[in-house]
Design a protein around this motif. Structure first.
Motif, short mmCIF file in Angstrom:
data_model
loop_
_atom_site.label_atom_id
_atom_site.label_comp_id
_atom_site.label_asym_id
_atom_site.label_seq_id
_atom_site.Cartn_x
_atom_site.Cartn_y
_atom_site.Cartn_z
N ALA A 51 26.84 -31.13 -59.77
CA ALA A 51 26.01 -30.64 -60.87
C ALA A 51 26.78 -29.59 -61.68
CB ALA A 51 24.72 -30.04 -60.32
N SER A 52 27.49 -28.70 -61.01
CA SER A 52 28.25 -27.67 -61.74
C SER A 52 29.48 -28.27 -62.38
CB SER A 52 28.63 -26.53 -60.80
OG SER A 52 29.54 -26.98 -59.83
N TRP A 53 30.07 -29.29 -61.79
CA TRP A 53 31.23 -29.94 -62.37
C TRP A 53 30.83 -30.76 -63.61
CZ3 TRP A 53 33.07 -35.32 -61.76
CH2 TRP A 53 34.37 -35.49 -62.22
N GLY A 54 29.66 -31.37 -63.56
CA GLY A 54 29.19 -32.17 -64.68
C GLY A 54 28.76 -31.32 -65.87
N SER A 55 28.33 -30.10 -65.63
CA SER A 55 27.88 -29.24 -66.73
C SER A 55 29.03 -28.42 -67.32
CB SER A 55 26.78 -28.30 -66.24
OG SER A 55 27.29 -27.41 -65.26
N ALA A 56 30.20 -28.47 -66.71
CA ALA A 56 31.33 -27.68 -67.19
C ALA A 56 32.07 -28.35 -68.30
CB ALA A 56 32.29 -27.37 -66.05
#
Length: 56
Positions: A51-56
Motif C-alpha cells: 500500500a505504501s509502495w503503490g502510493s509513492a
C-alpha cells in the motif's frame, strides 16, 4: 508387593501417560496459534508495504 499395590501403580502410570498426552496437545495448540499469528503478521506487513509502495 500386593496385587492391590500393583493395580494402583498401573493406574497411576496410565494417569501419568494421559496427563503427558494432554500436555502435548496443549503445547501443539499453542504452537499452532503462534504460527498462525506470525503468518498473519507477515501478511499484514506485506499489505502495508504494498500500500505504501503503490502510493509513492
Amino acid at each position: 508387593m500386593g496385587e492391590r499395590s500393583l493395580a494402583i501403580e498401573r493406574k497411576l502410570e496410565v494417569i501419568g501417560d494421559v496427563a503427558d498426552v494432554l500436555l502435548n496437545v496443549v503445547i501443539e495448540k499453542r504452537s499452532y496459534r503462534l504460527e498462525i499469528a506470525v503468518i498473519l503478521l507477515i501478511a499484514f506487513e506485506i499489505v502495508v508495504s504494498l500500500a505504501s509502495w503503490g502510493s509513492a
